[in-house]
Design a protein around this motif. Structure first.
Motif, PDB file in Angstrom:
ATOM      1  N   TRP A  93       0.808  -1.212   0.000  1.00  0.00           N
ATOM      2  CA  TRP A  93       0.000   0.000   0.000  1.00  0.00           C
ATOM      3  C   TRP A  93       0.849   1.273   0.000  1.00  0.00           C
ATOM      4  O   TRP A  93       0.542   2.209  -0.743  1.00  0.00           O
ATOM      5  CB  TRP A  93      -0.967  -0.007   1.188  1.00  0.00           C
ATOM      6  N   PRO A  94       1.935   1.385   0.805  1.00  0.00           N
ATOM      7  CA  PRO A  94       2.749   2.606   0.741  1.00  0.00           C
ATOM      8  C   PRO A  94       3.315   2.866  -0.647  1.00  0.00           C
ATOM      9  O   PRO A  94       3.389   4.028  -1.092  1.00  0.00           O
ATOM     10  CB  PRO A  94       3.863   2.341   1.763  1.00  0.00           C
ATOM     11  N   THR A  95       3.709   1.810  -1.359  1.00  0.00           N
ATOM     12  CA  THR A  95       4.229   1.989  -2.720  1.00  0.00           C
ATOM     13  C   THR A  95       3.144   2.491  -3.655  1.00  0.00           C
ATOM     14  O   THR A  95       3.361   3.411  -4.458  1.00  0.00           O
ATOM     15  CB  THR A  95       4.793   0.655  -3.242  1.00  0.00           C
ATOM     16  N   LEU A  96       1.955   1.905  -3.558  1.00  0.00           N
ATOM     17  CA  LEU A  96       0.842   2.349  -4.390  1.00  0.00           C
ATOM     18  C   LEU A  96       0.483   3.795  -4.074  1.00  0.00           C
ATOM     19  O   LEU A  96       0.239   4.596  -4.982  1.00  0.00           O
ATOM     20  CB  LEU A  96      -0.373   1.452  -4.147  1.00  0.00           C
ATOM     21  N   ALA A  97       0.439   4.153  -2.787  1.00  0.00           N
ATOM     22  CA  ALA A  97       0.086   5.517  -2.400  1.00  0.00           C
ATOM     23  C   ALA A  97       1.095   6.519  -2.947  1.00  0.00           C
ATOM     24  O   ALA A  97       0.722   7.590  -3.446  1.00  0.00           O
ATOM     25  CB  ALA A  97      -0.005   5.627  -0.883  1.00  0.00           C
ATOM     26  N   ALA A  98       2.381   6.182  -2.865  1.00  0.00           N
ATOM     27  CA  ALA A  98       3.412   7.090  -3.378  1.00  0.00           C
ATOM     28  C   ALA A  98       3.318   7.224  -4.893  1.00  0.00           C
ATOM     29  O   ALA A  98       3.469   8.319  -5.446  1.00  0.00           O
ATOM     30  CB  ALA A  98       4.791   6.575  -2.968  1.00  0.00           C
ATOM     31  N   TRP A  99       3.069   6.112  -5.586  1.00  0.00           N
ATOM     32  CA  TRP A  99       2.931   6.146  -7.049  1.00  0.00           C
ATOM     33  C   TRP A  99       1.724   6.998  -7.443  1.00  0.00           C
ATOM     34  O   TRP A  99       1.800   7.827  -8.352  1.00  0.00           O
ATOM     35  CB  TRP A  99       2.760   4.713  -7.574  1.00  0.00           C
ATOM     36  N   THR A 100       0.625   6.810  -6.757  1.00  0.00           N
ATOM     37  CA  THR A 100      -0.598   7.542  -7.062  1.00  0.00           C
ATOM     38  C   THR A 100      -0.441   9.031  -6.778  1.00  0.00           C
ATOM     39  O   THR A 100      -0.963   9.876  -7.516  1.00  0.00           O
ATOM     40  CB  THR A 100      -1.764   6.979  -6.220  1.00  0.00           C
ATOM     41  N   ALA A 101       0.283   9.371  -5.713  1.00  0.00           N
ATOM     42  CA  ALA A 101       0.431  10.770  -5.313  1.00  0.00           C
ATOM     43  C   ALA A 101       1.150  11.605  -6.360  1.00  0.00           C
ATOM     44  O   ALA A 101       1.015  12.828  -6.373  1.00  0.00           O
ATOM     45  CB  ALA A 101       1.178  10.846  -3.983  1.00  0.00           C
TER      46      ALA A 101
END
Length: 269
Positions: A93-101
């Motif tokens: 989830w942290p990787t997805l959140a950073a990518w999305t941001a």
């Protein structure tokens, strides 16, 4: 499990700023009920971020040691298959959140093939899938907001990133499901005095307001109402943060990636 001294709720918006539809509610428990002590709009998501991070403490005189649980009305994650398509197998989830941001909502949605724009495991009971045409902007802006909040302050996100030490904890809630679970039958925005009194009466089973003007706003403004219900949702779930692993038989890895919509424990016991 951590004891929370305060509770918050947010009716989020992914629309163009400045906003009139972004509201927060703040409360504490008194005599076994929730007491709303602040209810306010936010014109910008950055203002909300600062308020959730620590700004709320000033208005109520809360110390840095007192903890808060926030209920947020937007999807915290994407379907697992969509997340893996965007960030690769084993994505967290942290990787997805950073990518999305780092990307605008349209770019994120267009990067996900139509067959992968599906509901998450927790998207039941009327909840739309996160990349639905009506919801995707709120989803992407919400995930970006969470990522930026965690860069600003020590915040736990449940169930993806729990922490017993973080003074701020956030969970995903769905006000429309909460009022249905509680049997509240006055969802329609009241237009007549009798309808307004009915909506007030429906809330008094669980909460009260420190000020009559806040009660009036919650009764007649739908976004303020949803913020209050999001706050109530957080309070009801305060002792059940392991809910996604307590009910059902979903894989832990999937829940930790996609997230979970917390509901009143009595509704899913």
């Amino acid at each position: 499990m951590r004891a929370f001294q305060y509770f918050g709720g947010v009716d989020f918006s992914g629309a163009r700023e400045p906003l009139s539809t972004l509201w927060s509610a703040l409360a504490r428990e008194e005599a076994g009920k929730l007491r709303i002590v602040a209810l306010r709009p936010h014109a910008f998501r950055a203002d909300l971020r600062s308020y959730v991070a620590n700004g709320w403490r000033t208005g109520v005189g809360a110390s840095r040691d007192e903890s808060i649980l926030w209920g947020m009305d937007f999807p915290f994650g994407l379907p697992g298959a969509a997340a893996e398509h965007l960030c690769g197998d084993g994505v967290t989830w942290p990787t997805l959140a950073a990518w999305t941001a780092d990307r605008p909502p349209d770019e994120v949605r267009e990067a996900v093939p139509e067959p992968l724009r599906t509901p998450r495991l927790t998207d039941t009971g009327g909840a739309m899938d996160p990349l639905n045409l009506r919801l995707y902007r709120q989803t992407i802006e919400g995930i970006r907001w969470l990522h930026e909040l965690r860069e600003l302050t020590d915040a736990a996100v449940c169930p993806q990133l729990p922490s017993a030490e973080a003074p701020t904890t956030l969970i995903e809630v769905y006000p429309a499901a909460t009022v249905r679970d509680l049997g509240v039958r006055c969802r329609r925005t009241p237009g007549r005095p009798g309808e307004q009194r009915a909506r007030v009466a429906a809330l008094h089973t669980w909460l009260s307001f420190a000020d009559a003007s806040m009660e009036a706003s919650a009764v007649v403004l739908e976004d303020a109402w949803d913020a209050v219900i999001a706050c109530l949702s957080a309070w009801l779930a305060r002792n059940d943060l392991d809910q996604p692993f307590r009910v059902g038989s979903y894989p832990a890895a999937a829940i930790n990636l996609e997230g979970w919509i917390y509901r009143p424990p009595a509704a899913i016991s």
